[in-house]
Design a protein around this motif. Sequence first.
Motif, PDB file in Angstrom:
ATOM      1  N   LEU A  98     -91.774  28.093   0.098  1.00  0.00           N
ATOM      2  CA  LEU A  98     -90.403  27.781  -0.287  1.00  0.00           C
ATOM      3  C   LEU A  98     -89.434  28.903   0.067  1.00  0.00           C
ATOM      4  CD1 LEU A  98     -91.069  26.418  -3.901  1.00  0.00           C
ATOM      5  CD2 LEU A  98     -90.961  25.119  -1.769  1.00  0.00           C
ATOM      6  N   ASN A  99     -88.340  28.564   0.743  1.00  0.00           N
ATOM      7  CA  ASN A  99     -87.217  29.485   0.823  1.00  0.00           C
ATOM      8  C   ASN A  99     -86.718  29.756  -0.594  1.00  0.00           C
ATOM      9  OD1 ASN A  99     -87.442  29.222   3.582  1.00  0.00           O
ATOM     10  ND2 ASN A  99     -85.287  28.751   3.919  1.00  0.00           N
ATOM     11  N   ASN A 100     -86.235  30.955  -0.823  1.00  0.00           N
ATOM     12  CA  ASN A 100     -85.754  31.251  -2.172  1.00  0.00           C
ATOM     13  C   ASN A 100     -84.377  30.660  -2.444  1.00  0.00           C
ATOM     14  OD1 ASN A 100     -84.363  33.049  -0.482  1.00  0.00           O
ATOM     15  ND2 ASN A 100     -84.285  34.664  -2.025  1.00  0.00           N
ATOM     16  N   ASP A 101     -83.626  30.326  -1.377  1.00  0.00           N
ATOM     17  CA  ASP A 101     -82.251  29.864  -1.560  1.00  0.00           C
ATOM     18  C   ASP A 101     -82.157  28.344  -1.676  1.00  0.00           C
ATOM     19  OD1 ASP A 101     -82.990  29.506   1.066  1.00  0.00           O
ATOM     20  OD2 ASP A 101     -81.112  30.229   1.932  1.00  0.00           O
ATOM     21  N   LEU A 102     -82.994  27.791  -2.548  1.00  0.00           N
ATOM     22  CA  LEU A 102     -82.912  26.366  -2.843  1.00  0.00           C
ATOM     23  C   LEU A 102     -83.135  26.170  -4.338  1.00  0.00           C
ATOM     24  CD1 LEU A 102     -86.005  24.965  -3.328  1.00  0.00           C
ATOM     25  CD2 LEU A 102     -86.176  25.541  -0.926  1.00  0.00           C
ATOM     26  N   ILE A 103     -82.760  25.008  -4.805  1.00  0.00           N
ATOM     27  CA  ILE A 103     -82.981  24.643  -6.201  1.00  0.00           C
ATOM     28  C   ILE A 103     -83.277  23.142  -6.231  1.00  0.00           C
ATOM     29  CG2 ILE A 103     -80.646  23.973  -6.931  1.00  0.00           C
ATOM     30  CD1 ILE A 103     -82.787  26.522  -8.824  1.00  0.00           C
ATOM     31  N   PHE A 104     -84.169  22.730  -7.098  1.00  0.00           N
ATOM     32  CA  PHE A 104     -84.534  21.313  -7.156  1.00  0.00           C
ATOM     33  C   PHE A 104     -83.560  20.562  -8.053  1.00  0.00           C
ATOM     34  CE2 PHE A 104     -88.363  23.255  -5.584  1.00  0.00           C
ATOM     35  CZ  PHE A 104     -88.769  22.343  -4.625  1.00  0.00           C
ATOM     36  N   THR A 105     -83.075  19.435  -7.528  1.00  0.00           N
ATOM     37  CA  THR A 105     -82.155  18.596  -8.278  1.00  0.00           C
ATOM     38  C   THR A 105     -82.877  17.442  -8.958  1.00  0.00           C
ATOM     39  OG1 THR A 105     -81.659  17.443  -6.206  1.00  0.00           O
ATOM     40  CG2 THR A 105     -80.151  19.175  -6.878  1.00  0.00           C
ATOM     41  N   SER A 106     -84.118  17.191  -8.573  1.00  0.00           N
ATOM     42  CA  SER A 106     -84.929  16.184  -9.259  1.00  0.00           C
ATOM     43  C   SER A 106     -85.382  16.721 -10.615  1.00  0.00           C
ATOM     44  CB  SER A 106     -86.157  15.827  -8.424  1.00  0.00           C
ATOM     45  OG  SER A 106     -85.793  15.209  -7.223  1.00  0.00           O
ATOM     46  N   LYS A 107     -85.613  15.831 -11.529  1.00  0.00           N
ATOM     47  CA  LYS A 107     -86.086  16.211 -12.853  1.00  0.00           C
ATOM     48  C   LYS A 107     -87.518  16.726 -12.773  1.00  0.00           C
ATOM     49  CE  LYS A 107     -86.507  14.386 -17.561  1.00  0.00           C
ATOM     50  NZ  LYS A 107     -86.357  13.182 -18.420  1.00  0.00           N
ATOM     51  N   GLY A 108     -87.803  17.800 -13.489  1.00  0.00           N
ATOM     52  CA  GLY A 108     -89.148  18.388 -13.496  1.00  0.00           C
ATOM     53  C   GLY A 108     -90.101  17.612 -14.390  1.00  0.00           C
ATOM     54  N   PRO A 109     -91.359  18.073 -14.456  1.00  0.00           N
ATOM     55  CA  PRO A 109     -91.902  19.301 -13.873  1.00  0.00           C
ATOM     56  C   PRO A 109     -92.159  19.144 -12.366  1.00  0.00           C
ATOM     57  CG  PRO A 109     -93.645  18.162 -15.052  1.00  0.00           C
ATOM     58  CD  PRO A 109     -92.387  17.369 -15.289  1.00  0.00           C
ATOM     59  N   ILE A 110     -91.529  19.981 -11.566  1.00  0.00           N
ATOM     60  CA  ILE A 110     -91.544  19.829 -10.115  1.00  0.00           C
ATOM     61  C   ILE A 110     -92.938  20.041  -9.533  1.00  0.00           C
ATOM     62  CG2 ILE A 110     -90.673  20.760  -7.938  1.00  0.00           C
ATOM     63  CD1 ILE A 110     -88.657  19.057  -9.466  1.00  0.00           C
ATOM     64  N   LEU A 111     -93.613  21.111  -9.916  1.00  0.00           N
ATOM     65  CA  LEU A 111     -94.929  21.396  -9.335  1.00  0.00           C
ATOM     66  C   LEU A 111     -95.912  20.268  -9.615  1.00  0.00           C
ATOM     67  CD1 LEU A 111     -95.335  25.206 -10.172  1.00  0.00           C
ATOM     68  CD2 LEU A 111     -94.660  24.181  -7.998  1.00  0.00           C
ATOM     69  N   THR A 112     -95.899  19.773 -10.827  1.00  0.00           N
ATOM     70  CA  THR A 112     -96.798  18.676 -11.196  1.00  0.00           C
ATOM     71  C   THR A 112     -96.466  17.410 -10.411  1.00  0.00           C
ATOM     72  OG1 THR A 112     -97.005  19.573 -13.422  1.00  0.00           O
ATOM     73  CG2 THR A 112     -97.648  17.279 -13.120  1.00  0.00           C
ATOM     74  N   LYS A 113     -95.197  17.119 -10.266  1.00  0.00           N
ATOM     75  CA  LYS A 113     -94.783  15.914  -9.537  1.00  0.00           C
ATOM     76  C   LYS A 113     -95.157  15.999  -8.064  1.00  0.00           C
ATOM     77  CE  LYS A 113     -91.043  14.014 -12.343  1.00  0.00           C
ATOM     78  NZ  LYS A 113     -89.615  13.631 -12.366  1.00  0.00           N
ATOM     79  N   VAL A 114     -94.953  17.156  -7.468  1.00  0.00           N
ATOM     80  CA  VAL A 114     -95.287  17.310  -6.047  1.00  0.00           C
ATOM     81  C   VAL A 114     -96.787  17.183  -5.837  1.00  0.00           C
ATOM     82  CG1 VAL A 114     -95.365  18.988  -4.157  1.00  0.00           C
ATOM     83  CG2 VAL A 114     -93.239  18.610  -5.397  1.00  0.00           C
ATOM     84  N   GLN A 115     -97.564  17.790  -6.710  1.00  0.00           N
ATOM     85  CA  GLN A 115     -99.021  17.688  -6.597  1.00  0.00           C
ATOM     86  C   GLN A 115     -99.471  16.236  -6.719  1.00  0.00           C
ATOM     87  OE1 GLN A 115    -101.461  19.351  -9.783  1.00  0.00           O
ATOM     88  NE2 GLN A 115    -102.583  20.521  -8.251  1.00  0.00           N
ATOM     89  N   THR A 116     -98.897  15.528  -7.675  1.00  0.00           N
ATOM     90  CA  THR A 116     -99.228  14.125  -7.873  1.00  0.00           C
ATOM     91  C   THR A 116     -98.762  13.269  -6.698  1.00  0.00           C
ATOM     92  OG1 THR A 116     -98.982  14.435 -10.256  1.00  0.00           O
ATOM     93  CG2 THR A 116     -98.958  12.175  -9.451  1.00  0.00           C
ATOM     94  N   ARG A 117     -97.612  13.611  -6.181  1.00  0.00           N
ATOM     95  CA  ARG A 117     -97.037  12.839  -5.079  1.00  0.00           C
ATOM     96  C   ARG A 117     -97.877  12.991  -3.799  1.00  0.00           C
ATOM     97  NH1 ARG A 117     -94.586   8.324  -4.005  1.00  0.00           N
ATOM     98  NH2 ARG A 117     -92.819   8.470  -2.585  1.00  0.00           N
TER      99      ARG A 117
END
Length: 260
Positions: A98-117
């Motif tokens: 991940l670039n540091n200059d970003l922020i997630f606009t989707s509702k978290g938990p982001i790491l869990t959602k990405v892993q599941t996705r």
Amino acid sequence: MLKISKPNLYLKMFKPTTLKIATVILHYGEPKITKALHHQLLKDDPQIVQNLFVLDNNAPKPYHKSWKRLPKNLYWAGALEFCLDFFLNKHYDYLWFLNNDLIFTSKGPILTKVQTRIAYLEKKLGKVGIYSPSFSFNPYHPQMSRQKEKGFIKVSYIDGIAPAINLKCYKNINGLDCDNNLYGYGVDIWLSLRTYLQGWPVIVDQEIEAKHFYHATAKTIGNFLNKAKLQKNTYLRKRLGPNFTTILKKLQTAIYYETN
């Protein structure tokens, strides 16, 4: 273009621990920028957060909660190659860089959602080479911008703001091929295009969205963007020929999409 509608069942069908993903935030520039993303992701499940790391790329302003501080600035491509090689034999399935200059606009938990996705996509597609969230806006690569009616799209290449790279795929395509282009502009395109050409799906997910603050750090470094652009053009011309910009523009269109 093929379009298929399916019920959005992936959160029920797969446990978030199906895959092991090393998530690395690359720190350079202002620590407060890195901190914003780091703290957003630290809100995730404890077991997932154990696989979250900040790599300090020998930044003039160190990030004190970093996992490692490199002895010199390896720039984007050098730092990515360092992480890919490091995690390759550490029993991880993916490196999410991940670039540091970003922020997630989707509702978290982001790491869990990405892993599941990603687990959902692997079940559906058999394998995934590179996965990326979509972005609220991308002025350079329109295939990266979120299209709200779609579940995911297959593309020929991505913008490497936040790629999750399958480590088996990385080995299969014979590494990063940054060829002294450590600034990294164009390396992400060639990496993902090679991934696609060798039969690994390259995915931009419409279910996870982020906002990227383009060149937040690069603009503060004198003449960096000009030098990086020249290096990118030389790099891509060598691999795709003198008409590389025309070729890449033709490849920006999604080659497949599926709604959830």
